[in-house]
Design a protein around this motif. Structure first.
Motif, PDB file in Angstrom:
ATOM      1  N   GLY A 189     -11.830 -25.814-118.041  1.00  0.00           N
ATOM      2  CA  GLY A 189     -12.911 -26.893-118.043  1.00  0.00           C
ATOM      3  C   GLY A 189     -14.335 -26.241-117.647  1.00  0.00           C
ATOM      4  N   ARG A 190     -14.951 -26.931-116.766  1.00  0.00           N
ATOM      5  CA  ARG A 190     -16.265 -26.359-116.396  1.00  0.00           C
ATOM      6  C   ARG A 190     -16.243 -25.511-115.512  1.00  0.00           C
ATOM      7  N   PHE A 191     -15.085 -25.103-114.956  1.00  0.00           N
ATOM      8  CA  PHE A 191     -14.888 -24.096-113.929  1.00  0.00           C
ATOM      9  C   PHE A 191     -14.181 -23.010-114.468  1.00  0.00           C
ATOM     10  N   SER A 192     -14.532 -21.840-113.899  1.00  0.00           N
ATOM     11  CA  SER A 192     -13.748 -20.489-114.570  1.00  0.00           C
ATOM     12  C   SER A 192     -13.664 -19.658-113.360  1.00  0.00           C
ATOM     13  N   SER A 193     -12.862 -18.811-113.318  1.00  0.00           N
ATOM     14  CA  SER A 193     -12.651 -17.806-112.247  1.00  0.00           C
ATOM     15  C   SER A 193     -12.423 -16.412-112.664  1.00  0.00           C
ATOM     16  N   PHE A 194     -12.749 -15.524-112.239  1.00  0.00           N
ATOM     17  CA  PHE A 194     -12.751 -14.004-112.687  1.00  0.00           C
ATOM     18  C   PHE A 194     -12.139 -13.268-111.537  1.00  0.00           C
ATOM     19  N   LEU A 195     -11.553 -12.210-112.150  1.00  0.00           N
ATOM     20  CA  LEU A 195     -10.798 -11.231-110.960  1.00  0.00           C
ATOM     21  C   LEU A 195     -11.104  -9.719-111.460  1.00  0.00           C
ATOM     22  N   SER A 196     -11.403  -8.896-110.649  1.00  0.00           N
ATOM     23  CA  SER A 196     -11.485  -7.355-110.733  1.00  0.00           C
ATOM     24  C   SER A 196     -10.556  -6.930-109.580  1.00  0.00           C
ATOM     25  N   ARG A 197      -9.391  -6.426-109.815  1.00  0.00           N
ATOM     26  CA  ARG A 197      -8.557  -5.969-108.671  1.00  0.00           C
ATOM     27  C   ARG A 197      -9.036  -4.460-108.237  1.00  0.00           C
ATOM     28  N   SER A 198      -9.531  -3.877-109.168  1.00  0.00           N
ATOM     29  CA  SER A 198     -10.113  -2.580-108.748  1.00  0.00           C
ATOM     30  C   SER A 198     -11.304  -2.479-107.805  1.00  0.00           C
ATOM     31  N   LYS A 199     -11.928  -3.577-108.134  1.00  0.00           N
ATOM     32  CA  LYS A 199     -13.434  -3.678-107.182  1.00  0.00           C
ATOM     33  C   LYS A 199     -13.085  -4.494-106.107  1.00  0.00           C
ATOM     34  N   THR A 226      -8.668 -28.663-101.977  1.00  0.00           N
ATOM     35  CA  THR A 226      -7.878 -28.875-103.089  1.00  0.00           C
ATOM     36  C   THR A 226      -7.959 -27.511-103.967  1.00  0.00           C
ATOM     37  N   PHE A 227      -6.780 -27.319-104.568  1.00  0.00           N
ATOM     38  CA  PHE A 227      -6.842 -26.024-105.480  1.00  0.00           C
ATOM     39  C   PHE A 227      -7.640 -26.174-106.749  1.00  0.00           C
ATOM     40  N   LEU A 228      -8.352 -25.017-106.808  1.00  0.00           N
ATOM     41  CA  LEU A 228      -8.895 -25.071-108.280  1.00  0.00           C
ATOM     42  C   LEU A 228      -8.434 -23.882-109.167  1.00  0.00           C
ATOM     43  N   SER A 229      -8.085 -22.632-108.486  1.00  0.00           N
ATOM     44  CA  SER A 229      -7.725 -21.832-109.587  1.00  0.00           C
ATOM     45  C   SER A 229      -6.823 -20.706-109.019  1.00  0.00           C
ATOM     46  N   TYR A 230      -6.322 -19.765-109.603  1.00  0.00           N
ATOM     47  CA  TYR A 230      -5.572 -18.630-109.139  1.00  0.00           C
ATOM     48  C   TYR A 230      -5.631 -17.426-110.058  1.00  0.00           C
ATOM     49  N   ASN A 231      -5.913 -16.514-109.760  1.00  0.00           N
ATOM     50  CA  ASN A 231      -6.009 -15.074-110.608  1.00  0.00           C
ATOM     51  C   ASN A 231      -5.219 -14.101-110.061  1.00  0.00           C
ATOM     52  N   VAL A 232      -4.261 -13.626-110.821  1.00  0.00           N
ATOM     53  CA  VAL A 232      -3.706 -12.438-110.147  1.00  0.00           C
ATOM     54  C   VAL A 232      -3.780 -11.241-111.214  1.00  0.00           C
ATOM     55  N   LEU A 233      -3.982 -11.308-112.281  1.00  0.00           N
ATOM     56  CA  LEU A 233      -4.617 -10.245-113.300  1.00  0.00           C
ATOM     57  C   LEU A 233      -5.911 -10.220-113.669  1.00  0.00           C
ATOM     58  N   ASP A 234      -6.624  -9.181-113.850  1.00  0.00           N
ATOM     59  CA  ASP A 234      -7.999  -9.022-114.238  1.00  0.00           C
ATOM     60  C   ASP A 234      -8.424  -9.766-115.231  1.00  0.00           C
ATOM     61  N   GLY A 235      -9.382 -10.435-115.088  1.00  0.00           N
ATOM     62  CA  GLY A 235      -9.993 -11.227-116.411  1.00  0.00           C
ATOM     63  C   GLY A 235     -10.596 -12.450-115.852  1.00  0.00           C
ATOM     64  N   LEU A 236     -11.002 -13.289-117.023  1.00  0.00           N
ATOM     65  CA  LEU A 236     -11.442 -14.539-116.778  1.00  0.00           C
ATOM     66  C   LEU A 236     -10.530 -15.785-117.000  1.00  0.00           C
ATOM     67  N   GLY A 284      -2.743 -12.191-105.483  1.00  0.00           N
ATOM     68  CA  GLY A 284      -3.659 -13.055-106.027  1.00  0.00           C
ATOM     69  C   GLY A 284      -4.610 -13.670-105.494  1.00  0.00           C
ATOM     70  N   LEU A 285      -5.420 -14.010-106.088  1.00  0.00           N
ATOM     71  CA  LEU A 285      -6.848 -14.958-105.440  1.00  0.00           C
ATOM     72  C   LEU A 285      -6.808 -16.208-105.591  1.00  0.00           C
ATOM     73  N   PHE A 286      -7.142 -17.014-104.716  1.00  0.00           N
ATOM     74  CA  PHE A 286      -7.198 -18.464-104.950  1.00  0.00           C
ATOM     75  C   PHE A 286      -8.700 -19.071-104.662  1.00  0.00           C
ATOM     76  N   TRP A 287      -9.034 -19.920-105.447  1.00  0.00           N
ATOM     77  CA  TRP A 287     -10.185 -20.729-105.095  1.00  0.00           C
ATOM     78  C   TRP A 287      -9.577 -22.244-104.924  1.00  0.00           C
ATOM     79  N   ALA A 317      -9.637 -17.366-101.300  1.00  0.00           N
ATOM     80  CA  ALA A 317      -8.346 -16.756-100.185  1.00  0.00           C
ATOM     81  C   ALA A 317      -7.648 -16.005-101.323  1.00  0.00           C
ATOM     82  N   GLY A 318      -7.384 -14.697-100.737  1.00  0.00           N
ATOM     83  CA  GLY A 318      -6.616 -13.730-100.910  1.00  0.00           C
ATOM     84  C   GLY A 318      -5.218 -13.702-100.301  1.00  0.00           C
ATOM     85  N   MET A 319      -4.213 -13.654-101.300  1.00  0.00           N
ATOM     86  CA  MET A 319      -2.885 -13.506-100.639  1.00  0.00           C
ATOM     87  C   MET A 319      -2.410 -12.259-100.421  1.00  0.00           C
TER      88      MET A 319
END
Lengths: 109, 112
Positions: free
Chosen positions: A58-68, A44-54, A31-34, A89-91
């Motif tokens: 609220g006003r904050f969005s996080s996107f992940l592309s694991r292949s890239k 302070t924690f904002l977001s966590y992505n482990v699957l591709d996508g957005l 997973g990827l943390f912001w 931060a990457g886990m």
């Protein structure tokens, strides 16, 4: 080796949109943390992505592309209080966080 | 106590002295971590504990030791401080290894 790259500093205007990019290289991936960190304060924690996508929050969005090996944090309707450092931060496979040096975001009126 | 606390807030220490940084959380989190943060570098993990009674080494463990006698407390000890240990130290906790980490306010340590 393990590495997280993000820009050192960015400047944006109040009310605008800014995208902070992060590329990562970790041994395994859990997973990827912001995080947000104001000067002199704790992260302070904002977001966590482990699957591709957005992921929108609220006003904050996080996107992940694991292949890239790529993520971005999108901040909309910027406010002066958004002036802070944003840490990517990457886990890894051992569930340890590998941290980037942070992107200092300066908001101008 | 609400969340995670650290003591002291700041400290100036002579090289060669022993120092313990304290960290206490009241969230009953299993996992706890110690990081150091230096200008221009990302947070670096010093030691961690996945549960009370166990500890592990992180990226930069040399010169530091930890103990985890109970769920709430996770002290970090510098046996003989050196100037390169001048840094801001953050303690963090999470309820599991994959979940978000909550950070304490930090200890600013200067070793002269």
């Amino acid at each position: 080796g393990q590495n997280i790259d993000q820009p050192t500093e960015m400047t944006a205007t109040e009310g605008a949109i800014v995208q902070i990019n992060c590329t990562y290289q970790t041994s395994g991936f859990n997973g990827l943390f912001w995080y947000q960190q104001h000067a002199g304060e704790a992260p302070t924690f904002l977001s966590y992505n482990v699957l591709d996508g957005l992921e929108e929050k609220g006003r904050f969005s996080s996107f992940l592309s694991r292949s890239k090996g790529y993520s971005y944090l999108l901040l909309k309707e910027l406010q002066m209080k958004d002036s802070a450092s944003y840490l990517c931060a990457g886990m890894d496979s051992n569930y340890q966080l590998i941290w980037g040096a942070g992107t200092k975001l300066i908001i101008k009126p | 106590i609400a969340g995670i606390t650290q003591a002291p807030t700041s400290q100036i220490l002579a090289a060669g002295r022993r120092m313990t940084l304290r960290c206490t959380q009241d969230m009953r989190h299993n996992a706890m971590y110690w990081y150091r943060q230096d200008l221009g570098l990302g947070l670096r993990l010093i030691h961690y504990s996945n549960t009370a009674g166990t500890t592990g080494k992180g990226e930069v463990p040399d010169g530091y030791s930890v103990s985890r006698a109970n769920t709430d407390d996770f002290p970090l000890t510098l046996a003989s401080a050196v100037p390169s240990q001048t840094s801001v130290y953050f303690c963090a906790s999470s309820d599991s290894r994959v979940n978000e980490q909550f950070f304490g306010p930090g200890t600013r340590l200067t070793v002269l």
